[in-house]
Design a protein around this motif. Structure first.
Motif, PDB file in Angstrom:
ATOM      1  N   UNK A   1      -8.447   5.549  -1.657  1.00  0.00           N
ATOM      2  CA  UNK A   1      -8.502   6.086  -3.023  1.00  0.00           C
ATOM      3  C   UNK A   1      -7.657   7.347  -3.161  1.00  0.00           C
ATOM      4  N   UNK A   2      -7.633   8.181  -2.108  1.00  0.00           N
ATOM      5  CA  UNK A   2      -6.878   9.433  -2.167  1.00  0.00           C
ATOM      6  C   UNK A   2      -5.373   9.201  -2.101  1.00  0.00           C
ATOM      7  N   UNK A   3      -4.969   8.275  -1.251  1.00  0.00           N
ATOM      8  CA  UNK A   3      -3.525   8.025  -1.078  1.00  0.00           C
ATOM      9  C   UNK A   3      -2.987   6.986  -2.051  1.00  0.00           C
ATOM     10  N   UNK A   4      -3.887   6.243  -2.703  1.00  0.00           N
ATOM     11  CA  UNK A   4      -3.450   5.183  -3.604  1.00  0.00           C
ATOM     12  C   UNK A   4      -2.488   5.652  -4.688  1.00  0.00           C
TER      13      UNK A   4
ATOM     14  N   UNK B   1       5.621   2.006  -5.804  1.00  0.00           N
ATOM     15  CA  UNK B   1       5.466   1.070  -6.928  1.00  0.00           C
ATOM     16  C   UNK B   1       4.726  -0.203  -6.552  1.00  0.00           C
ATOM     17  N   UNK B   2       3.681  -0.065  -5.774  1.00  0.00           N
ATOM     18  CA  UNK B   2       2.878  -1.228  -5.442  1.00  0.00           C
ATOM     19  C   UNK B   2       1.495  -0.788  -4.988  1.00  0.00           C
ATOM     20  N   UNK B   3       0.549  -1.703  -5.085  1.00  0.00           N
ATOM     21  CA  UNK B   3      -0.794  -1.459  -4.597  1.00  0.00           C
ATOM     22  C   UNK B   3      -1.212  -2.644  -3.745  1.00  0.00           C
ATOM     23  N   UNK B   4      -1.775  -2.344  -2.584  1.00  0.00           N
ATOM     24  CA  UNK B   4      -2.218  -3.395  -1.663  1.00  0.00           C
ATOM     25  C   UNK B   4      -3.626  -3.832  -2.056  1.00  0.00           C
ATOM     26  N   UNK B   5      -3.741  -5.021  -2.623  1.00  0.00           N
ATOM     27  CA  UNK B   5      -5.020  -5.493  -3.142  1.00  0.00           C
ATOM     28  C   UNK B   5      -6.071  -5.617  -2.050  1.00  0.00           C
ATOM     29  N   UNK B   6      -5.667  -6.091  -0.892  1.00  0.00           N
ATOM     30  CA  UNK B   6      -6.620  -6.327   0.201  1.00  0.00           C
ATOM     31  C   UNK B   6      -6.490  -5.271   1.299  1.00  0.00           C
ATOM     32  N   UNK B   7      -6.001  -4.086   0.935  1.00  0.00           N
ATOM     33  CA  UNK B   7      -5.797  -3.043   1.921  1.00  0.00           C
ATOM     34  C   UNK B   7      -7.078  -2.589   2.592  1.00  0.00           C
ATOM     35  N   UNK B   8      -8.166  -2.488   1.829  1.00  0.00           N
ATOM     36  CA  UNK B   8      -9.439  -2.055   2.410  1.00  0.00           C
ATOM     37  C   UNK B   8      -9.924  -3.053   3.455  1.00  0.00           C
ATOM     38  N   UNK B   9      -9.841  -4.343   3.130  1.00  0.00           N
ATOM     39  CA  UNK B   9     -10.272  -5.372   4.074  1.00  0.00           C
ATOM     40  C   UNK B   9      -9.428  -5.338   5.342  1.00  0.00           C
ATOM     41  N   UNK B  10      -8.104  -5.224   5.181  1.00  0.00           N
ATOM     42  CA  UNK B  10      -7.219  -5.185   6.351  1.00  0.00           C
ATOM     43  C   UNK B  10      -7.523  -3.990   7.240  1.00  0.00           C
ATOM     44  N   UNK B  11      -7.847  -2.845   6.636  1.00  0.00           N
ATOM     45  CA  UNK B  11      -8.168  -1.656   7.423  1.00  0.00           C
ATOM     46  C   UNK B  11      -9.494  -1.795   8.149  1.00  0.00           C
TER      47      UNK B  11
ATOM     48  N   UNK C   1      -1.166  -9.663  13.458  1.00  0.00           N
ATOM     49  CA  UNK C   1      -1.664 -10.920  12.903  1.00  0.00           C
ATOM     50  C   UNK C   1      -2.340 -10.677  11.555  1.00  0.00           C
ATOM     51  N   UNK C   2      -3.178  -9.662  11.492  1.00  0.00           N
ATOM     52  CA  UNK C   2      -3.866  -9.334  10.240  1.00  0.00           C
ATOM     53  C   UNK C   2      -2.855  -8.968   9.158  1.00  0.00           C
ATOM     54  N   UNK C   3      -1.872  -8.146   9.515  1.00  0.00           N
ATOM     55  CA  UNK C   3      -0.884  -7.702   8.532  1.00  0.00           C
ATOM     56  C   UNK C   3      -0.102  -8.874   7.954  1.00  0.00           C
ATOM     57  N   UNK C   4       0.419  -9.738   8.809  1.00  0.00           N
ATOM     58  CA  UNK C   4       1.235 -10.862   8.329  1.00  0.00           C
ATOM     59  C   UNK C   4       0.387 -11.879   7.564  1.00  0.00           C
TER      60      UNK C   4
ATOM     61  N   UNK D   1      -1.508  -2.099   3.409  1.00  0.00           N
ATOM     62  CA  UNK D   1      -1.996  -0.722   3.533  1.00  0.00           C
ATOM     63  C   UNK D   1      -2.279  -0.345   4.992  1.00  0.00           C
ATOM     64  N   UNK D   2      -1.538  -0.947   5.908  1.00  0.00           N
ATOM     65  CA  UNK D   2      -1.678  -0.633   7.328  1.00  0.00           C
ATOM     66  C   UNK D   2      -0.493   0.169   7.862  1.00  0.00           C
ATOM     67  N   UNK D   3       0.397   0.594   6.969  1.00  0.00           N
ATOM     68  CA  UNK D   3       1.580   1.325   7.422  1.00  0.00           C
ATOM     69  C   UNK D   3       1.204   2.652   8.069  1.00  0.00           C
ATOM     70  N   UNK D   4       0.025   3.189   7.729  1.00  0.00           N
ATOM     71  CA  UNK D   4      -0.383   4.461   8.334  1.00  0.00           C
ATOM     72  C   UNK D   4      -0.639   4.312   9.834  1.00  0.00           C
TER      73      UNK D   4
END
Length: 687
Positions: A408-411, A419-429, A472-475, A255-258
């Motif tokens: 939550x808004x963009x999810x 067709x996917x949800x980033x489980x740890x997207x909040x932590x990565x952000x 590093x965080x993303x990979x 969820x870091x593509x933004x």
């Protein structure tokens, strides 16, 4: 009865002063209605819809209840006419046959395909033995094989030998319509080449902005190597062709593509950094310190910086929205006016829709405005309730709340499109966004200022450290178990219902906003009950997918990879083409792949070799062939001739028998689809 009639009046009066944010919503409804039609409306209908728009200026004369309703209908009609006129405005020739030969053109864009191949978009196209009036305005070619011309530049005129065809339709009925997308880009043909691209003429005049972007990208990448340099180039120049698909995938899965899509975060940070720097700098000068206009001077400088960033970044939808909002805020600051945030968001949406109505259908528009609207609504509500936290706790809370609300808004939009949800997207952000704001963007601005003096390497090196951390965080997070969860593709009407729910929650004032939870619940239930097709047939006849208890079985383990990946993603079960091919009852390596479902049999014939092996079929069989052939036996046949009329096909096995849905039925007769025969929707059957 009288009290009942008073309710609508009281309801609308309670929203007085808060109705402007609904203007782009009405426009979007009209635009959406145009794109949902199955038959292209007549020009007089479009002109009529545009002609009634002046009535919106008189809506106040109709009272507090009727007036807004009249305005709603007029704006909806205007959006409908606007989208139709735009579709006619961008009309250009589309290649209607397979072409192989020389292609000449000028490079106007460069990017990468899903297979990580460099792609060139050409205009001023010349095709061998092709009437100029039928030649596409633009073509896009993927470069494969060994390329002798390794350094294409903006504006270069090149020649190559390529395979071209018209843009393809949806890979399944109701799916993403690439033909429509290409129509609004004036992209009349796509293809590939395996031979070297040759330079005919070096870049001349024109395309100066594109050249400036590419020069800046090259300059940045000369100072920062590898993925760090390409990431920096994407942020500073909006040029992503150097980024590998592996890195883009890792950013998307966390969820870091933004962070690579230049949007409100980047524009706000750039404008804010320039504004703060100019303001404090002017306060240090004795002849401006007491002028009383320091803030206005700083705001004007920040506006110029934001405009420059918009131009150099390529002007994507998210960047346009961010610039319009920043410009509104900075202009209000210069005029000593108060800025209403939701009105700024609405103003940005109106401007984008007026310029490019088709942007409504893009994930970028939907995600950008969903995140911004939700963030503004939440923080406005917190400010109204005077919710504040002291010191560093408030800063941390702001980052957490921002990431959670935006996610939550963009999810739902991301899940529906990707067709996917980033489980740890909040932590990565949480561990990446502060680095972007405190290190990356300020150093990027500083590098631009130091570039004329040749000292930009100092700021770029520091910027690179921040980008290295984000990569590093993303990979690392993308490698965690369960980092990505597949999501089934919903029915087309589900996402608009989710949008309606979100708009009610964010834009409506008073307790009535909580009624938005009702459509949200309906959408969630409908999404969970999504029915996927039992059989899918590619419009080329090169691939068949059959649903089994273990997942979708594919008739081939290679070839038609984009179609295969899309089907598997839409099913929401994950997996790859090779694994899905192993689910086919018989080996997909055979030229004739057969399978049996409870109500119907499936046969996929591949190539001329496979066609020679089959002469008869059963009445209860569906036969798909990648080459034209004639069979006896009364089966339902989908060969290239039939599929050219129907497009991709989906079969649903129901109690009354198989229900067949074609892409032709879903898309109808529109400007961006070639004319079909009168009996185009009738399936061909051999007797």
């Amino acid at each position: 009865m009288g009290r009942f009639l008073q309710f609508p009046s009281q309801l609308m009066l309670s929203q007085r002063g808060h109705l402007f944010p609904w203007v782009p919503v009405c426009l979007a409804v009209g635009i959406g209605l145009y794109f949902e039609l199955r038959i292209e409306p007549a020009m007089w209908v479009l002109w009529l819809c545009l002609a009634v728009s002046p009535l919106a200026l008189l809506w106040t004369r109709y009272g507090a209840v009727v007036g807004p309703l009249v305005c709603l209908m007029v704006l909806t009609a205007f959006g409908f006419g606007l989208a139709g006129m735009r579709a006619h405005q961008v009309a250009s020739p589309v290649l209607d046959f397979r072409y192989y030969g020389a292609v000449e053109g000028r490079i106007v864009a460069m990017d990468r395909s899903s297979s990580d191949a460099v792609r060139l978009t050409l205009d001023r196209v010349v095709l061998e033995r092709m009437d100029p009036s039928r030649t596409p305005t633009r073509v896009r070619v993927s470069l494969h094989g060994q390329q002798g011309f390794s350094d294409p530049r903006p504006g270069d005129v090149v020649i190559l030998t390529a395979h071209l065809s018209g843009p393809g339709g949806a890979v399944e009925p109701g799916g993403f319509d690439f033909r429509r997308h290409a129509w609004f880009q004036r992209l009349g043909a796509v293809g590939y080449t395996r031979t070297p691209v040759l330079l005919l003429e070096k870049a001349g005049e024109g395309l100066w902005l594109f050249k400036a972007r590419m020069w800046l990208s090259a300059r940045v990448q000369s100072q920062l190597e590898g993925e760090t340099g390409t990431f920096a180039a994407a942020l500073m120049a909006g040029e992503r062709s150097g980024m590998s698909q592996e890195t883009i995938k890792a950013l998307r899965e966390t969820n870091l593509a933004h962070l690579i899509a230049i949007s409100g975060l980047h524009m706000g940070l750039v404008a804010g950094f320039v504004y703060a720097s100019l303001r404090y700098g002017l306060l240090l000068l004795p002849w401006t310190r007491h002028s009383g206009h320091v803030r206005k001077y700083a705001a004007f400088g920040a506006l110029l910086a934001a405009a420059g960033y918009l131009a150099l970044s390529g002007g994507s939808i998210a960047t346009q929205r961010a610039f319009i909002m920043a410009a509104a805020g900075l202009t209000a600051l210069m005029l000593d006016r108060r800025v209403l945030s939701l009105r700024s968001v609405a103003m940005a949406a109106v401007v984008v829709l007026l310029i490019r109505p088709e942007a409504l259908l893009s994930p970028g528009f939907q995600m950008s405005f969903a995140a911004t609207t939700a963030l503004v609504a939440v923080f406005s509500a917190m400010a109204a309730r005077q919710v504040r936290l002291p010191g560093w706790l408030g800063a941390v809370a702001s980052v957490v709340i921002s990431s959670a609300v935006a996610g939550a808004a963009t999810g739902p939009v991301g899940m529906a499109h990707f067709n996917q949800i980033a489980t740890y997207g909040l932590l990565a952000n949480l561990v990446s966004v502060p680095v972007m704001g405190l290190v990356v963007v300020p150093m990027g601005v500083l590098a631009a200022l130091l570039m004329p003096f040749g000292l930009d390497w100092i700021a770029l090196k520091i910027m690179g450290l921040g980008l290295d951390w984000i990569l590093f965080v993303a990979h690392r997070v993308a490698e965690w178990d369960g980092a990505v969860r597949p999501v089934v593709s919903p029915d087309p009407w589900v996402l608009p219902v989710v949008a309606l729910a979100g708009l009610m929650l964010c834009l409506w004032h008073g307790r009535g906003r909580w009624t938005g939870l009702v459509p949200l619940a309906v959408a969630v239930v409908a999404w969970s009950q999504t029915q996927r097709p039992d059989i899918l047939i590619a419009d080329t006849g090169t691939l068949v997918g059959m649903m089994t208890p273990e997942g979708r079985a594919l008739s081939r383990d290679r070839g038609a990879g984009f179609i295969a990946d899309t089907w598997l993603e839409n099913d929401g079960r994950g997996g790859d083409q090779i694994g899905a091919a192993l689910l086919w009852p018989e080996s997909p390596l055979k030229r004739v792949a057969e399978a049996q479902l409870p109500q119907i049999g499936v046969m996929h014939i591949q190539g001329k070799t496979g066609a020679k092996q089959v002469s008869r079929c059963a009445r209860d069989q569906v036969v798909v062939s990648s080459v034209e052939l004639t069979l006896t036996g009364g089966c339902t046949l989908f060969d290239p001739m039939t599929l050219r009329r129907t497009g991709s096909v989906a079969l649903y096995l129901e109690e009354g028998g198989p229900r067949i849905v074609t892409d032709a039925e879903k898309t109808g007769r529109r400007l961006w689809h070639p004319a079909r025969e009168k009996r185009a929707l009738k399936l061909a059957k051999n007797q």
